[in-house]
Design an enzyme around this catalytic site. Structure first.
Site, mmCIF file in Angstrom:
data_model
loop_
_atom_site.group_PDB
_atom_site.id
_atom_site.type_symbol
_atom_site.label_atom_id
_atom_site.label_comp_id
_atom_site.label_asym_id
_atom_site.label_seq_id
_atom_site.Cartn_x
_atom_site.Cartn_y
_atom_site.Cartn_z
ATOM 1 N N GLU A 331 -42.447 22.431 -44.887
ATOM 2 C CA GLU A 331 -43.375 21.691 -44.131
ATOM 3 C C GLU A 331 -45.042 21.587 -44.489
ATOM 4 O O GLU A 331 -45.737 22.510 -44.657
ATOM 5 C CB GLU A 331 -43.580 22.127 -42.477
ATOM 6 N N CYS A 332 -45.411 20.332 -44.918
ATOM 7 C CA CYS A 332 -46.963 20.145 -44.795
ATOM 8 C C CYS A 332 -47.376 20.928 -46.154
ATOM 9 O O CYS A 332 -47.185 20.802 -47.356
ATOM 10 C CB CYS A 332 -47.839 20.234 -43.681
ATOM 11 N N GLY A 333 -48.188 22.079 -45.724
ATOM 12 C CA GLY A 333 -48.622 22.859 -46.783
ATOM 13 C C GLY A 333 -47.375 23.675 -47.582
ATOM 14 O O GLY A 333 -47.445 23.590 -49.021
#
Length: 443
Positions: A331-333
């Site tokens: 997720e994201c990072g």
């Protein structure tokens, strides 16, 4: 201080972000805990950082309550679970008290939703810097804006002098709004910030001493007995349903300063469903533990540690080997690290895991912020194909190369406007830029 007969709760809110809510909330929690009360904390809306400061102040895990992303039974269950065994639950508002999607549906993500639905009184933090009589007008507007939201008390923040405090109190006196404290202007209360908000609690230098200092300031500035009397008793609720089904029986979860954005309600829900969460640290060059059957890479700050992550061979090689036989989701990072490369703020490119074909850059910054609705195009750790998930996006990095992987989701914003296909999947690897909060039931 007398102890309440049952768990009570209130919301600490303000007219806007930057009014001092987090410092005041953490100090209030610490001051009440120092009086021998069992205090718990929660944050309204999507936020990874503030609950960690709540945990530091209370000695108990923090939690998020999100009226947009979480169905009402989940919010009610989490509210009750967080208050269990506590004397008082303090919920910190995100942004301003009424700020959310503005749809008026009771699911717009605002703290006002929680106040209205659960009869929770609001303790309003009024930043009075640069104003006196006008502060009373702001307070009155917030108090009367929605009859279903009760502003029970006010705290004057950033008070410049005793004369300044007297002026504001005189303006408020005819309005019938209870003032329960005044906090002098004090630069020592500030918490360090970076591009996604406050520096994480785990990275804060001398965190315990800072929280203790905030507690002492609030104990001197606030009428703690009056604040406790404002809190409302919580009605009993059932156990919270699972927000997302656990993606496996033993879940390897990256957990360090680069991968810290993992919601407590997901962890608790997965454990309640019988799953085991096994933390590991990519920054310490640890690979996903071999005995796990799925790996979860949360968001965080990989852009600040890109060079170190790129050089951690045990982590990178272990992640690639794990992905050959078991699912990996980022997720994201975490999604950024799954890609081919990451450009840091200085413009240096660092090779990432290469398990997905995209590349990202923190040098070319652009803020992406808001709620998200997603329909899953394929089975993945977020759920089965065709399932719907609600969450949010908050990042400054950008995708500089899309790659040729199949999209993972069809994405929409909080209002339902289509944003198109997003994320990526290849073999057992999947990732998205948005953070999942809860599955969404559809008829």
């Amino acid at each position: 201080m007398s102890r309440p007969a049952s768990a009570r709760a209130l919301i600490v809110a303000a007219a806007r972000s930057g009014a001092g809510k987090t410092s005041l909330t953490a100090g209030l929690m610490q001051a009440l805990a120092a009086r021998g009360l069992a205090v718990r904390g929660a944050k309204s809306g999507p936020d990874y950082i503030d609950p960690a400061f709540h945990a530091a102040a209370t000695g108990a895990p923090g939690l998020n309550l999100d009226s947009f992303a979480m169905a009402p039974p989940l919010v009610a269950g989490l509210l009750g679970a967080q208050a269990a065994g506590a004397d008082v639950l303090i919920i910190e508002s995100a942004m301003g008290l009424f700020d959310g999607l503005g749809q008026g549906s009771g699911r717009d993500g605002s703290a006002a939703d929680l106040a209205r639905a659960h009869g929770l009184p609001v303790l309003l933090v009024l930043d009075v810097s640069g104003q006196s009589q006008t502060a009373a007008a702001v307070a009155l507007g917030l108090a009367r804006f929605d009859p279903g939201v009760r502003v029970a008390g006010l705290v004057l923040n950033q008070v410049a002098s005793p004369r300044h405090e007297a002026q504001v109190r005189a303006a408020l006196a005819p309005l019938g709004l209870l003032v329960v404290g005044a906090v002098p202007r004090n630069t020592a209360m500030s918490l360090p910030e970076r591009h996604l908000g406050l520096v994480q609690a785990r990275e804060h230098p001398a965190l315990a001493a800072h929280i203790a200092r905030l507690g002492a300031i609030m104990a001197a500035a606030l009428d703690l007995d009056a604040i406790l009397a404002l809190a409302a008793p919580l009605a009993g609720t059932s156990s919270p349903p699972a927000a997302l089904p656990p993606p496996g029986q033993r879940i390897a979860v990256a957990d360090d300063a680069a991968f810290a954005f993992f919601y407590a309600h997901l962890a608790a829900g997965w454990r309640a469903a019988g799953a085991e969460l096994v933390p590991f640290s990519p920054l310490a060059d640890e690979a996903p533990p071999a005995g796990c059957d799925v790996c979860w890479l949360p968001g965080g700050y990989p852009e600040l540690h890109a060079g170190r992550l790129a050089g951690n061979r045990r982590f990178m090689e272990g992640l690639r080997a794990f992905a050959g036989t078991r699912p990996v989701h980022g997720e994201c990072g975490g999604y950024m690290v799954l890609g081919e490369g990451l450009v840091d703020a200085e413009g240096r490119r660092h090779a990432m895991a290469g398990l997905l074909g995209h590349a990202t850059s923190f040098a070319d910054r652009r803020l992406t912020l808001g709620y998200r609705r997603a329909r899953l195009r394929a089975d993945c750790p977020l759920g089965p194909a065709g399932g719907h998930v609600r969450g949010h996006a908050f990042h400054y990095s950008t995708v500089t190369a899309g790659g040729d992987d199949a999209a993972l989701v069809d994405l929409a914003d909080g209002q339902g406007a289509a944003l198109g296909p997003a994320g990526g999947r290849r073999g057992l690897v999947s990732g998205t830029y948005f953070h999942a909060i809860a599955a969404e039931s559809r008829p």
